[in-house]
Design a protein around this motif. Structure first.
Motif, PDB file in Angstrom:
ATOM      1  N   ASN A  13      14.084   1.529   3.962  1.00 26.63           N
ATOM      2  CA  ASN A  13      12.969   1.416   4.888  1.00 26.63           C
ATOM      3  C   ASN A  13      12.212   2.744   4.984  1.00 26.63           C
ATOM      4  N   PHE A  14      12.963   3.838   5.113  1.00 23.73           N
ATOM      5  CA  PHE A  14      12.349   5.166   5.167  1.00 23.73           C
ATOM      6  C   PHE A  14      11.596   5.467   3.877  1.00 23.73           C
ATOM      7  N   PHE A  15      12.207   5.153   2.745  1.00 21.31           N
ATOM      8  CA  PHE A  15      11.582   5.389   1.449  1.00 21.31           C
ATOM      9  C   PHE A  15      10.301   4.565   1.309  1.00 21.31           C
ATOM     10  N   SER A  16      10.333   3.334   1.771  1.00 23.05           N
ATOM     11  CA  SER A  16       9.167   2.456   1.707  1.00 23.05           C
ATOM     12  C   SER A  16       8.016   3.022   2.535  1.00 23.05           C
ATOM     13  N   ILE A  17       8.327   3.503   3.728  1.00 20.64           N
ATOM     14  CA  ILE A  17       7.293   4.096   4.589  1.00 20.64           C
ATOM     15  C   ILE A  17       6.719   5.357   3.949  1.00 20.64           C
ATOM     16  N   MET A  18       7.558   6.185   3.368  1.00 17.24           N
ATOM     17  CA  MET A  18       7.098   7.421   2.737  1.00 17.24           C
ATOM     18  C   MET A  18       6.206   7.130   1.530  1.00 17.24           C
ATOM     19  N   MET A  19       6.561   6.110   0.760  1.00 19.47           N
ATOM     20  CA  MET A  19       5.738   5.743  -0.402  1.00 19.47           C
ATOM     21  C   MET A  19       4.374   5.224   0.050  1.00 19.47           C
ATOM     22  N   LYS A  20       4.341   4.448   1.108  1.00 22.58           N
ATOM     23  CA  LYS A  20       3.067   3.961   1.641  1.00 22.58           C
ATOM     24  C   LYS A  20       2.222   5.122   2.150  1.00 22.58           C
ATOM     25  N   ALA A  25      -2.358   8.798   1.419  1.00 28.36           N
ATOM     26  CA  ALA A  25      -2.884  10.156   1.276  1.00 28.36           C
ATOM     27  C   ALA A  25      -3.626  10.317  -0.049  1.00 28.36           C
ATOM     28  N   ALA A  26      -3.100   9.747  -1.117  1.00 27.69           N
ATOM     29  CA  ALA A  26      -3.771   9.820  -2.416  1.00 27.69           C
ATOM     30  C   ALA A  26      -5.089   9.064  -2.383  1.00 27.69           C
ATOM     31  N   LEU A  27      -5.116   7.930  -1.719  1.00 28.50           N
ATOM     32  CA  LEU A  27      -6.345   7.145  -1.600  1.00 28.50           C
ATOM     33  C   LEU A  27      -7.404   7.915  -0.824  1.00 28.50           C
ATOM     34  N   MET A  28      -7.018   8.555   0.258  1.00 31.38           N
ATOM     35  CA  MET A  28      -7.979   9.330   1.049  1.00 31.38           C
ATOM     36  C   MET A  28      -8.484  10.544   0.264  1.00 31.38           C
TER      37      MET A  28
END
Length: 87
Positions: A13-20, A25-28
Motif C-alpha cells: 500500500n505504501f509503495f503504491s502511494i509512493m509510485m502514484k 510529480a513527473a506529470l506536473m
C-alpha cells in the motif's frame, strides 16, 4: 502469519502511494515545460538599436546579456567594432 501478511500489505500500500506520488510529480514537471514563457518588454535603449545591421525577425535586436541596456550610440559602436574585429 497474520502479522507478516499485514506488514506485507502495508508495504504494498505504501509503495503504491509512493509510485502514484512520483507519477504525479513527473506529470506536473512535464506540464511546466509547456507553460507559456514569460516575456518582458524591451527597454527604450534596445528600441534605439532596432534599425542597426543584424537586427532581424523574429528576435529583432538580440542582446541576451543586457550589455546595451543603458548604452548610448558610442558604446554600441565600440562593441560592434570589437565584435567585428574578434568575431
Amino acid at each position: 502469519d497474520d502479522v507478516i501478511i499485514h506488514d506485507h500489505r502495508s508495504f504494498i500500500n505504501f509503495f503504491s502511494i509512493m509510485m502514484k506520488l512520483a507519477a504525479f510529480a513527473a506529470l506536473m514537471g512535464s506540464a511546466a515545460a509547456f507553460a507559456p514563457a514569460q516575456t518582458g518588454k524591451a527597454s527604450t535603449a534596445l528600441n534605439a538599436f532596432e534599425s542597426e545591421l543584424g537586427a532581424q525577425p523574429p528576435l529583432g535586436f538580440f542582446d541576451p546579456l543586457g550589455l546595451l541596456d543603458d548604452a548610448d550610440q558610442d558604446r554600441f559602436d565600440r562593441l560592434r567594432y570589437v565584435e567585428i574585429k574578434h568575431g
